[in-house]
Design a protein around this motif. Sequence first.
Motif, PDB file in Angstrom:
ATOM      1  N   VAL A  39      11.977  -0.979  -2.857  1.00  0.00           N
ATOM      2  CA  VAL A  39      10.532  -0.922  -3.092  1.00  0.00           C
ATOM      3  C   VAL A  39      10.220  -1.049  -4.585  1.00  0.00           C
ATOM      4  N   ASP A  42       5.376   1.404  -6.942  1.00  0.00           N
ATOM      5  CA  ASP A  42       4.262   1.913  -6.137  1.00  0.00           C
ATOM      6  C   ASP A  42       4.524   1.758  -4.626  1.00  0.00           C
ATOM      7  N   THR A  43       5.770   1.815  -4.248  1.00  0.00           N
ATOM      8  CA  THR A  43       6.270   1.812  -2.855  1.00  0.00           C
ATOM      9  C   THR A  43       5.951   0.552  -2.040  1.00  0.00           C
ATOM     10  N   MET A  44       5.691  -0.564  -2.710  1.00  0.00           N
ATOM     11  CA  MET A  44       5.520  -1.816  -1.971  1.00  0.00           C
ATOM     12  C   MET A  44       6.908  -2.279  -1.530  1.00  0.00           C
ATOM     13  N   VAL A 114       5.957  -0.845   7.489  1.00  0.00           N
ATOM     14  CA  VAL A 114       5.058  -1.018   6.353  1.00  0.00           C
ATOM     15  C   VAL A 114       3.599  -0.997   6.801  1.00  0.00           C
ATOM     16  N   ARG A 118       3.020  -1.394   1.992  1.00  0.00           N
ATOM     17  CA  ARG A 118       3.708  -0.197   1.502  1.00  0.00           C
ATOM     18  C   ARG A 118       4.682   0.342   2.553  1.00  0.00           C
TER      19      ARG A 118
END
Length: 145
Positions: A39, A42-44, A114, A118
């Motif tokens: 990731v 920012d957790t994408m 997701v 995210r």
Amino acid sequence: MLTVADIMTKSVYSLRETDTLLSARALMKLQRIRHIPIVTKDTMFIGLLTHRDLLSATVSQLAEVDPETQDEIDAGIPIKEIMRTDLKTVEPGATVRSAAEILLNHKYGCLPVVDKGRLVGILTEADFLKLTISLMEALEEKSQG
């Protein structure tokens, strides 16, 4: 109807693409896991590293490389060099059946979950085994009742 959110693992160990194979190997060993989602800060969700990917990136044991040398090699290889980016993901609201069909048809060991890009969880074969056990227990209770 059961959704992916109902059975997925919500607390997921992840790494960044700049982390090294050494850190990935250590995390897999320490947490006894076979899949690490990759990731951004920012957790994408951007990729996945599997135990099989790590094995294929390891110098063959036939080359008689000692563990310290392998660690040095691994410490110099960023995850982005070997992570997979061409895989399917699933949304938390998807049905368990549709997720199971993706796993089966693509021979995946896991599906990153997701929401708007995210990472919110991971769905693994173990999650399906837990579901199977609880369904079998429910059937046994019903047949005894």
